[in-house]
Design a protein around this motif. Structure first.
Motif, mmCIF file in Angstrom:
data_model
loop_
_atom_site.group_PDB
_atom_site.id
_atom_site.type_symbol
_atom_site.label_atom_id
_atom_site.label_comp_id
_atom_site.label_asym_id
_atom_site.label_seq_id
_atom_site.Cartn_x
_atom_site.Cartn_y
_atom_site.Cartn_z
ATOM 1 N N MET A 1 0.841 -1.189 0.000
ATOM 2 C CA MET A 1 0.000 0.000 0.000
ATOM 3 C C MET A 1 0.884 1.249 0.000
ATOM 4 N N PRO A 2 0.452 2.284 -0.721
ATOM 5 C CA PRO A 2 1.292 3.481 -0.813
ATOM 6 C C PRO A 2 1.270 4.291 0.484
ATOM 7 N N LYS A 3 2.424 4.868 0.782
ATOM 8 C CA LYS A 3 2.519 5.761 1.939
ATOM 9 C C LYS A 3 2.492 7.190 1.411
ATOM 10 N N ILE A 4 1.763 8.049 2.109
ATOM 11 C CA ILE A 4 1.728 9.460 1.717
ATOM 12 C C ILE A 4 2.193 10.313 2.894
ATOM 13 N N ASN A 5 2.629 11.513 2.587
ATOM 14 C CA ASN A 5 3.055 12.437 3.638
ATOM 15 C C ASN A 5 1.841 12.997 4.361
ATOM 16 N N GLY A 6 2.046 13.444 5.581
ATOM 17 C CA GLY A 6 0.958 13.990 6.387
ATOM 18 C C GLY A 6 0.284 15.194 5.766
ATOM 19 N N ASN A 7 1.034 16.001 4.973
ATOM 20 C CA ASN A 7 0.431 17.190 4.357
ATOM 21 C C ASN A 7 -0.323 16.866 3.070
ATOM 22 N N GLU A 8 -0.316 15.599 2.622
ATOM 23 C CA GLU A 8 -1.035 15.201 1.405
ATOM 24 C C GLU A 8 -2.408 14.609 1.706
ATOM 25 N N PHE A 38 1.564 21.736 10.132
ATOM 26 C CA PHE A 38 0.998 20.399 10.284
ATOM 27 C C PHE A 38 -0.421 20.388 9.766
ATOM 28 N N ALA A 39 -0.945 19.198 9.565
ATOM 29 C CA ALA A 39 -2.334 19.029 9.145
ATOM 30 C C ALA A 39 -3.118 18.510 10.342
ATOM 31 N N GLN A 40 -4.144 19.246 10.758
ATOM 32 C CA GLN A 40 -5.035 18.805 11.833
ATOM 33 C C GLN A 40 -6.150 18.028 11.140
ATOM 34 N N VAL A 41 -6.202 16.724 11.380
ATOM 35 C CA VAL A 41 -7.112 15.851 10.641
ATOM 36 C C VAL A 41 -8.127 15.223 11.582
ATOM 37 N N GLU A 42 -9.417 15.377 11.222
ATOM 38 C CA GLU A 42 -10.474 14.689 11.962
ATOM 39 C C GLU A 42 -10.724 13.377 11.233
ATOM 40 N N LYS A 51 -14.625 8.744 16.348
ATOM 41 C CA LYS A 51 -13.870 9.852 15.762
ATOM 42 C C LYS A 51 -12.568 10.047 16.526
ATOM 43 N N LEU A 52 -11.610 10.630 15.811
ATOM 44 C CA LEU A 52 -10.283 10.833 16.365
ATOM 45 C C LEU A 52 -9.702 12.073 15.712
ATOM 46 N N ASN A 53 -9.076 12.934 16.499
ATOM 47 C CA ASN A 53 -8.378 14.091 15.944
ATOM 48 C C ASN A 53 -6.887 13.833 16.050
ATOM 49 N N GLU A 54 -6.196 13.944 14.943
ATOM 50 C CA GLU A 54 -4.763 13.678 14.896
ATOM 51 C C GLU A 54 -4.051 14.827 14.205
ATOM 52 N N ARG A 55 -2.783 15.023 14.595
ATOM 53 C CA ARG A 55 -1.927 15.981 13.906
ATOM 54 C C ARG A 55 -0.903 15.197 13.114
ATOM 55 N N PHE A 56 -0.770 15.556 11.837
ATOM 56 C CA PHE A 56 0.234 14.922 10.998
ATOM 57 C C PHE A 56 1.169 16.000 10.477
ATOM 58 N N ARG A 57 2.450 15.860 10.764
ATOM 59 C CA ARG A 57 3.447 16.771 10.196
ATOM 60 C C ARG A 57 3.751 16.303 8.779
ATOM 61 N N SER A 58 4.343 17.164 7.980
ATOM 62 C CA SER A 58 4.615 16.786 6.593
ATOM 63 C C SER A 58 5.608 15.636 6.513
ATOM 64 N N ASP A 60 5.608 13.060 8.556
ATOM 65 C CA ASP A 60 4.938 11.818 8.960
ATOM 66 C C ASP A 60 4.453 11.074 7.725
ATOM 67 N N LYS A 61 4.650 9.766 7.744
ATOM 68 C CA LYS A 61 4.170 8.923 6.644
ATOM 69 C C LYS A 61 2.969 8.130 7.137
#
Length: 187
Positions: A1-8, A38-42, A51-58, A60-61
């Motif tokens: 499975m492909p990995k993407i960056n947190g900002n994508e 960072f991306a604040q993702v719900e 539901k979960l709120n997570e922060r992904f930095r660019s 982060d994979k």
């Protein structure tokens, strides 16, 4: 499975995170004055709806899961469950109405949507990007008010409130972008 960056990460993406399958419901890119962006993702769990709120930095994979997509026709709603039919096999499936979240009012009878499957399990549903709706209530057009790029509130036939340009009148058909929940163009 492909990995993407947190900002994508985009709304609607399905991610494998903490041992479960999660759909990104809302993504907000934050650039604080101090520190990295960072991306604040719900996230919403596709299996149990938590539901979960997570922060992904660019840097982060995250694992992006590819789901099999099939066109399904919306038939009706029954006790909070949306019933869809496969146009090729005529098989019917049920999905919870909360799966569409705030976009639920845009689902119209007979509309064809994309349902995503993971190993024959229906997990996610995506509405068409643009839906035509009728304006049932808005303020009348005021002459001379079009100089500034201003918008006015309007209520659509499905009860959703959107901001429309001043030239849009009551009983007019408009196209709404279901991803941003905003006015797109006249129909």
């Amino acid at each position: 499975m492909p990995k993407i960056n947190g900002n994508e990460i985009r709304p609607g993406n399905v991610l494998e995170h903490n041992g479960g399958l999660w759909a990104a419901v809302k993504v907000e890119h934050v650039k604080p004055g101090k520190g990295g962006a960072f991306a604040q993702v719900e996230l919403r769990n596709l299996r149990n709806g938590t539901k979960l709120n997570e922060r992904f930095r660019s840097a982060d994979k995250v694992e992006r899961v590819r789901l099999e997509q099939k066109d399904q026709q919306f038939l009706y709603e029954n006790d909070g469950m949306l019933v869809f039919m496969d146009a090729e096999t005529y098989e019917q499936i049920e999905l919870p109405a909360e799966l569409l979240g705030e976009r639920r009012p845009f689902l119209q009878d007979g509309m064809t949507i994309v349902v995503e499957f993971y190993e024959n399990e229906a997990l996610n549903a995506t509405l068409p990007q643009k839906v035509t709706c009728k304006v049932v209530e808005t303020e009348p057009v005021v002459k001379g008010q079009t100089a500034a790029n201003s918008f006015k509130p309007a209520v659509l036939d499905n009860g959703v409130k959107v901001m429309v340009p001043p030239f849009i009148a009551q009983d007019e058909m408009i196209v709404v972008n279901t991803e941003t929940m905003e006015y797109s163009e006249r129909a």
